[in-house]
Design a protein around this motif. Structure first.
Motif, PDB file in Angstrom:
ATOM      1  N   ARG A 158       4.331   8.677   3.306  1.00 18.12           N
ATOM      2  CA  ARG A 158       5.056   7.793   2.078  1.00 18.12           C
ATOM      3  C   ARG A 158       6.584   7.237   2.408  1.00 18.12           C
ATOM      4  O   ARG A 158       6.631   6.006   2.260  1.00 18.12           O
ATOM      5  N   ALA A 195      -0.099   9.932  -4.852  1.00 20.97           N
ATOM      6  CA  ALA A 195       0.085   8.423  -5.711  1.00 20.97           C
ATOM      7  C   ALA A 195       1.508   7.985  -5.242  1.00 20.97           C
ATOM      8  O   ALA A 195       1.516   6.799  -5.153  1.00 20.97           O
ATOM      9  N   GLN A 196       2.355   8.786  -4.852  1.00 23.08           N
ATOM     10  CA  GLN A 196       3.634   8.333  -4.428  1.00 23.08           C
ATOM     11  C   GLN A 196       3.482   7.712  -2.933  1.00 23.08           C
ATOM     12  O   GLN A 196       4.050   6.552  -2.599  1.00 23.08           O
ATOM     13  N   GLN A 202       0.583   6.054  -1.915  1.00 21.74           N
ATOM     14  CA  GLN A 202       0.132   4.995  -2.483  1.00 21.74           C
ATOM     15  C   GLN A 202       0.800   3.923  -2.805  1.00 21.74           C
ATOM     16  O   GLN A 202       0.895   2.777  -2.303  1.00 21.74           O
ATOM     17  N   ASP A 203       1.647   4.264  -3.711  1.00 17.67           N
ATOM     18  CA  ASP A 203       2.555   3.342  -4.478  1.00 17.67           C
ATOM     19  C   ASP A 203       3.819   2.925  -3.487  1.00 17.67           C
ATOM     20  O   ASP A 203       4.032   1.714  -3.662  1.00 17.67           O
ATOM     21  N   ASN A 211       2.082   0.194  -1.762  1.00 16.64           N
ATOM     22  CA  ASN A 211       1.440  -0.884  -2.472  1.00 16.64           C
ATOM     23  C   ASN A 211      -0.074  -0.921  -2.251  1.00 16.64           C
ATOM     24  O   ASN A 211      -0.844  -1.916  -2.641  1.00 16.64           O
TER      25      ASN A 211
END
Length: 262
Positions: free
Chosen positions: A134, A181-182, A184-185, A188
């Motif tokens: 991340r 999710a973090q 992936q975010d 983007n």
């Protein structure tokens, strides 16, 4: 350039060489990303792959554990590898295709059996791997990239056979889903598979422990294909080859496909 890519945790490329060859003959993807190769790079059985036209390979390997490889019909060059969480494991390799697309192949740590980093070091390693990944994406936003692999997390409720029963089982716990999710975010990333197949139960892994894996159908979607927004619209035709899980002496994972028109 249009190309089809597949990601597959093969659970020993040497033990299951014939299954890899069978998949390549029957499906003929342009790029094959393998995880859990369990082989030093020099012992990966490349002769048969070369004979089928897969003359390009980048890989990281180690004896008996982990290992990632990218095989391709398309010319490519190695684009680096990282040792996330400083585990000393062969879990990441990247390749750049001649069209400029970079493919990252990951084998995220499974995380052991107890979803508590204080009681289980392996679970902590898994979370740390994702945290460092991340942070990498925050530091340098990826472009024109595809990320694939066995990420060992089934994020959505319909990515597992029973959301309620797996909430405290490693691979579907809230903290793992949040970490994924973090990650992936931060880049983007678009979940290509779910972009193509937005509804319904979807699995890519079925445990060896099930007496009849197909009838029990207690699966999880642990294997993923992501793309950066600048190329995600070019992706289509995602599919999981469930029947491959039923081949003789199979991996417990099924291959996941996507096609890109770039």
């Amino acid at each position: 350039m249009s190309f089809t890519l597949v990601t597959w945790n093969i659970n020993s490329v040497r033990l299951r060489e014939e299954l890899v060859l069978k998949l390549l003959r029957e499906e003929a993807p342009d790029v094959l990303c393998l995880q859990e190769c369990k082989s030093p790079v020099e012992k990966i059985p490349t002769e048969g792959f070369n004979a089928l036209g897969y003359g390009h390979m980048v890989a990281r390997g180690q004896k008996g554990y982990n290992g990632v490889a990218i095989l391709s019909k398309i010319p490519m060059e190695e684009a680096g590898s990282e040792d996330y969480a400083s585990l000393g494991h062969a879990r990441h390799i990247a390749a750049r295709l001649e069209n400029g697309v970079t493919i990252h192949n990951h084998y995220v740590p499974a995380g052991g059996d107890v979803p508590d980093r204080d009681q289980n070091e392996k679970f902590g390693n898994k979370l740390d791997y994702l945290t460092e990944l991340r942070d990498d994406f925050h530091a340098s936003a990826p472009t024109k990239s595809i990320l694939v692999g066995d990420l060992n997390i089934a994020p959505r409720e319909d990515d597992v056979w029973s959301h309620k029963q797996l909430l405290k089982v490693v691979s579907h716990t809230p903290i793992e889903v949040e970490h994924l999710a973090q990650t992936q975010d931060a880049g983007n990333w678009v979940d290509v598979t779910r972009n193509d197949i937005p509804e319904g139960q979807l699995y890519s892994w079925w445990s060896y422990r099930a007496k009849d894996w197909d009838a029990a159908d207690k699966g999880r979607r642990l294997d993923h294909v992501w793309a950066t927004p600048d190329i995600s619209n070019a992706a289509h035709s995602s599919r999981v080859l469930r029947h491959v899980r039923g081949w003789e002496k199979p991996s417990d994972h099924a291959p996941v496909f996507a096609t890109f028109d770039l």
